[in-house]
Scaffold this motif. Structure first.
Motif, PDB file in Angstrom:
ATOM      1  N   THR A 158       4.672   7.981  -7.287  1.00 20.90           N
ATOM      2  CA  THR A 158       4.951   7.251  -6.052  1.00 20.90           C
ATOM      3  C   THR A 158       4.321   5.862  -6.092  1.00 20.90           C
ATOM      4  N   LYS A 159       3.100   5.767  -6.605  1.00 25.00           N
ATOM      5  CA  LYS A 159       2.426   4.465  -6.636  1.00 25.00           C
ATOM      6  C   LYS A 159       3.193   3.477  -7.522  1.00 25.00           C
ATOM      7  N   ILE A 160       3.650   3.939  -8.682  1.00 22.92           N
ATOM      8  CA  ILE A 160       4.300   2.964  -9.575  1.00 22.92           C
ATOM      9  C   ILE A 160       5.671   2.515  -9.065  1.00 22.92           C
ATOM     10  N   GLY A 193       2.542  13.504  -9.425  1.00 26.34           N
ATOM     11  CA  GLY A 193       3.400  13.233  -8.267  1.00 26.34           C
ATOM     12  C   GLY A 193       3.047  11.963  -7.509  1.00 26.34           C
ATOM     13  N   ILE A 194       1.765  11.811  -7.156  1.00 23.56           N
ATOM     14  CA  ILE A 194       1.381  10.651  -6.351  1.00 23.56           C
ATOM     15  C   ILE A 194       1.359   9.393  -7.213  1.00 23.56           C
ATOM     16  N   THR A 195       1.021   9.591  -8.496  1.00 23.34           N
ATOM     17  CA  THR A 195       1.065   8.476  -9.443  1.00 23.34           C
ATOM     18  C   THR A 195       2.464   7.895  -9.510  1.00 23.34           C
ATOM     19  N   LEU A 229      -2.891  -2.391  -2.784  1.00 17.74           N
ATOM     20  CA  LEU A 229      -4.156  -1.971  -2.173  1.00 17.74           C
ATOM     21  C   LEU A 229      -4.063  -0.482  -1.851  1.00 17.74           C
ATOM     22  N   ASP A 230      -4.992   0.314  -2.349  1.00 21.73           N
ATOM     23  CA  ASP A 230      -5.060   1.706  -1.920  1.00 21.73           C
ATOM     24  C   ASP A 230      -5.199   1.767  -0.399  1.00 21.73           C
ATOM     25  N   ALA A 231      -4.756   2.875   0.184  1.00 23.28           N
ATOM     26  CA  ALA A 231      -4.863   3.043   1.636  1.00 23.28           C
ATOM     27  C   ALA A 231      -6.308   3.273   2.088  1.00 23.28           C
ATOM     28  N   ASP A 232      -7.220   3.473   1.131  1.00 25.12           N
ATOM     29  CA  ASP A 232      -8.634   3.642   1.489  1.00 25.12           C
ATOM     30  C   ASP A 232      -9.430   2.370   1.200  1.00 25.12           C
ATOM     31  N   THR A 233      -8.755   1.231   1.210  1.00 24.71           N
ATOM     32  CA  THR A 233      -9.461  -0.052   1.070  1.00 24.71           C
ATOM     33  C   THR A 233      -9.546  -0.728   2.436  1.00 24.71           C
ATOM     34  N   THR A 247       0.849  -1.189   0.000  1.00 22.94           N
ATOM     35  CA  THR A 247       0.000   0.000   0.000  1.00 22.94           C
ATOM     36  C   THR A 247       0.888   1.244   0.000  1.00 22.94           C
ATOM     37  N   LEU A 248       0.263   2.409   0.036  1.00 18.43           N
ATOM     38  CA  LEU A 248       0.995   3.662  -0.142  1.00 18.43           C
ATOM     39  C   LEU A 248       0.401   4.751   0.740  1.00 18.43           C
ATOM     40  N   ALA A 249       1.270   5.534   1.378  1.00 21.30           N
ATOM     41  CA  ALA A 249       0.821   6.713   2.132  1.00 21.30           C
ATOM     42  C   ALA A 249       1.839   7.829   1.953  1.00 21.30           C
ATOM     43  N   THR A 250       1.383   8.963   1.401  1.00 25.98           N
ATOM     44  CA  THR A 250       2.303  10.094   1.226  1.00 25.98           C
ATOM     45  C   THR A 250       2.156  11.116   2.353  1.00 25.98           C
ATOM     46  N   ASN A 251       1.227  10.880   3.252  1.00 22.09           N
ATOM     47  CA  ASN A 251       1.066  11.788   4.401  1.00 22.09           C
ATOM     48  C   ASN A 251       0.445  11.006   5.555  1.00 22.09           C
ATOM     49  N   ASP A 252       0.321  11.662   6.715  1.00 20.30           N
ATOM     50  CA  ASP A 252      -0.144  10.941   7.905  1.00 20.30           C
ATOM     51  C   ASP A 252      -1.629  10.552   7.828  1.00 20.30           C
ATOM     52  N   SER A 253      -2.446  11.325   7.100  1.00 21.03           N
ATOM     53  CA  SER A 253      -3.857  10.943   6.983  1.00 21.03           C
ATOM     54  C   SER A 253      -3.982   9.602   6.275  1.00 21.03           C
ATOM     55  N   TYR A 254      -3.334   9.505   5.119  1.00 23.30           N
ATOM     56  CA  TYR A 254      -3.363   8.219   4.412  1.00 23.30           C
ATOM     57  C   TYR A 254      -2.613   7.154   5.211  1.00 23.30           C
ATOM     58  N   GLY A 255      -1.690   7.593   6.075  1.00 19.55           N
ATOM     59  CA  GLY A 255      -1.010   6.654   6.970  1.00 19.55           C
ATOM     60  C   GLY A 255      -2.012   5.956   7.886  1.00 19.55           C
ATOM     61  N   ILE A 289     -13.579  -3.727   0.261  1.00 20.62           N
ATOM     62  CA  ILE A 289     -14.337  -2.505  -0.014  1.00 20.62           C
ATOM     63  C   ILE A 289     -13.346  -1.362  -0.211  1.00 20.62           C
ATOM     64  N   HIS A 290     -13.701  -0.445  -1.088  1.00 21.02           N
ATOM     65  CA  HIS A 290     -12.802   0.649  -1.474  1.00 21.02           C
ATOM     66  C   HIS A 290     -13.559   1.961  -1.339  1.00 21.02           C
ATOM     67  N   PHE A 291     -13.136   2.768  -0.375  1.00 16.33           N
ATOM     68  CA  PHE A 291     -13.830   4.028  -0.084  1.00 16.33           C
ATOM     69  C   PHE A 291     -13.305   5.137  -0.996  1.00 16.33           C
ATOM     70  N   ILE A 292     -13.711   5.096  -2.279  1.00 11.00           N
ATOM     71  CA  ILE A 292     -13.211   6.089  -3.239  1.00 11.00           C
ATOM     72  C   ILE A 292     -13.817   7.461  -2.977  1.00 11.00           C
ATOM     73  N   GLY A 293     -13.176   8.468  -3.561  1.00 10.44           N
ATOM     74  CA  GLY A 293     -13.710   9.823  -3.502  1.00 10.44           C
ATOM     75  C   GLY A 293     -13.281  10.557  -2.246  1.00 10.44           C
ATOM     76  N   ALA A 294     -13.941  11.671  -2.017  1.00 12.68           N
ATOM     77  CA  ALA A 294     -13.496  12.573  -0.951  1.00 12.68           C
ATOM     78  C   ALA A 294     -13.880  12.085   0.449  1.00 12.68           C
ATOM     79  N   ALA A 295     -14.931  11.248   0.534  1.00  9.39           N
ATOM     80  CA  ALA A 295     -15.432  10.844   1.859  1.00  9.39           C
ATOM     81  C   ALA A 295     -14.629   9.673   2.427  1.00  9.39           C
ATOM     82  N   LYS A 296     -13.385   9.919   2.767  1.00  4.82           N
ATOM     83  CA  LYS A 296     -12.548   8.842   3.311  1.00  4.82           C
ATOM     84  C   LYS A 296     -13.026   8.446   4.717  1.00  4.82           C
ATOM     85  N   PRO A 297     -12.853   7.186   5.092  1.00  6.82           N
ATOM     86  CA  PRO A 297     -13.340   6.730   6.408  1.00  6.82           C
ATOM     87  C   PRO A 297     -12.837   7.601   7.557  1.00  6.82           C
TER      88      PRO A 297
HETATM   89  N1  UDP Z   1      -2.479   8.626  -1.796  1.00  8.95           N
HETATM   90  C1  UDP Z   1      -1.617   9.146  -0.847  1.00  8.95           C
HETATM   91  N2  UDP Z   1      -1.648  10.491  -0.599  1.00  8.95           N
HETATM   92  C2  UDP Z   1      -2.517  11.334  -1.211  1.00  8.95           C
HETATM   93  C3  UDP Z   1      -3.409  10.789  -2.160  1.00  8.95           C
HETATM   94  C4  UDP Z   1      -3.365   9.450  -2.430  1.00  8.95           C
HETATM   95  O1  UDP Z   1      -0.825   8.415  -0.255  1.00  8.95           O
HETATM   96  O2  UDP Z   1      -2.502  12.541  -0.915  1.00  8.95           O
HETATM   97  C5  UDP Z   1      -2.403   7.184  -2.098  1.00  8.95           C
HETATM   98  C6  UDP Z   1      -3.231   6.337  -1.139  1.00  8.95           C
HETATM   99  O3  UDP Z   1      -2.688   5.036  -1.069  1.00  8.95           O
HETATM  100  C7  UDP Z   1      -4.559   6.329  -1.859  1.00  8.95           C
HETATM  101  C8  UDP Z   1      -4.115   6.171  -3.309  1.00  8.95           C
HETATM  102  O4  UDP Z   1      -2.924   6.960  -3.399  1.00  8.95           O
HETATM  103  O5  UDP Z   1      -5.416   5.306  -1.410  1.00  8.95           O
HETATM  104  C9  UDP Z   1      -5.109   6.635  -4.364  1.00  8.95           C
HETATM  105  O6  UDP Z   1      -5.733   7.840  -3.966  1.00  8.95           O
HETATM  106  P1  UDP Z   1      -7.257   7.851  -3.459  1.00  8.95           P
HETATM  107  O7  UDP Z   1      -7.537   6.568  -2.769  1.00  8.95           O
HETATM  108  O8  UDP Z   1      -7.459   9.109  -2.668  1.00  8.95           O
HETATM  109  O9  UDP Z   1      -8.059   7.937  -4.824  1.00  8.95           O
HETATM  110  P2  UDP Z   1      -9.536   7.355  -5.102  1.00  8.95           P
HETATM  111  O10 UDP Z   1      -9.481   5.885  -4.822  1.00  8.95           O
HETATM  112  O11 UDP Z   1     -10.478   8.086  -4.193  1.00  8.95           O
HETATM  113  O12 UDP Z   1      -9.742   7.653  -6.553  1.00  8.95           O
END
Ligand code: UDP
Ligand code: MN
Length: 266
Positions: A85-87, A81-83, A101-105, A8-16, A211-219
């Motif tokens: 990091t993911k790759i 930038g974040i892309t 796995l996205d950090a919002d899964t 998984t990936l976290a670029t800041n403490d919230s996603y941490g 489950i994947h909490f996409i969009g702005a409404a993160k858990p």
């Molecule tokens: N992410 C991150 N920092 C950010 C934005 C995204 O670390 O500021 C990472 C995190 O793992 C996140 C993923 O990139 O789950 C994809 O972003 P996000 O889940 O917010 O996109 P969505 O699934 O809502 O399209």
């Protein structure tokens, strides 16, 4: 050492915070595979310590350390930038097969069978089902694939400005190629499905895996009542958000230092 890992990936403490809950949900599911988190330098030392306690590896990815031409070309595209990091996950060549796995899964049931799939396996995106959603995907680390992705991104960019556009263009045979690379939707049920097709959710939902909490409404941004320990959310989503918060309160929050706990309780 395992030759397979969750990433998984976290670029800041919230996603941490999200990454910590992902790791605990993997444990809860009884996965036999280790979990790795990619972080950037902006993640605080306090968060790194928490991440080290649950992840087998915490890998710091510093984009600015990259010196070759392709990297520099990509840095001209700050929107990626974040892309970028993911790759970096393709550089985890100490493993043969990984599942990103996205950090919002949130893992609801054991999904270890995903490691039997080949690169690039992913589930359809509800917005455009001929595209895969890049929040959950099976891949094989390879420095060649990494550098090809960087070159591709620097030359062509991403049609949606993020990793999903880039990865769908690069792995463009996904839509019409090997059907085994189409993961069942149950492995990446995006929260949008909770509003678009409720009867299907009721019919198939008991087999939901991830489950994947996409969009702005993160858990971690939801209203949580610390007295009743319950989360306020629409009916169909509430149970899953409650599970996220139960893991957060039981496994993560109780372990955080006071300063970070305050952030989460804001
Ligand atoms: N992410 C991150 N920092 C950010 C934005 C995204 O670390 O500021 C990472 C995190 O793992 C996140 C993923 O990139 O789950 C994809 O972003 P996000 O889940 O917010 O996109 P969505 O699934 O809502 O399209
Ligand atoms: Mn996501």
């Amino acid at each position: 050492m395992s030759n397979r890992a969750w990433v998984t990936l976290a670029t800041n403490d919230s996603y941490g915070l999200g990454a910590l809950v992902v790791a605990h949900s993997l444990r809860r599911s009884g996965s036999v595979y280790p979990a790795v988190v990619l972080i950037t330098p902006s993640v605080t030392e306090a968060m790194r310590e928490r991440l080290r306690a649950v992840f087998a590896e915490v890998v710091v990815v510093d984009v600015l350390d990259s010196k070759d031409a392709a990297h520099l070309a990509l840095l001209q595209r700050p929107e990626l930038g974040i892309t970028f990091t993911k790759i970096h996950c393709w550089n985890l060549t100490q493993y043969e097969k990984c599942v990103f796995l996205d950090a919002d899964t949130l893992i609801i049931q054991n999904c270890d069978e995903l490691f039997e799939r080949e690169e690039l396996s992913a589930a359809p995106d509800v917005g455009w089902p001929d595209c895969f959603n890049s929040g959950v995907f099976v891949f094989s680390p390879s420095v060649d694939t990494f550098s090809n992705l960087i070159t591709f991104a620097s030359e062509r960019g991403s049609f949606d400005g993020g990793d999903q556009g880039l990865l769908n263009s690069y792995f463009s045979d996904w839509a019409r190629g090997d059907i085994n690379k189409h993961l069942p939707f149950l492995y990446n049920v995006t929260s949008a499905a909770f509003y678009s097709y409720i009867p299907a959710l009721k019919h198939y939902g008991q087999n939901l895996k991830i489950i994947h909490f996409i969009g702005a409404a993160k858990p971690w941004l939801q209203q949580f009542n610390w007295q009743s320990r319950s989360v306020d959310a629409p009916e169909h989503l509430r149970g899953f958000l409650q599970l996220w918060w139960d893991l957060f309160v039981g496994q993560v929050h109780s372990q955080l230092d006071t300063a970070m706990g305050d952030v989460a309780e804001e």
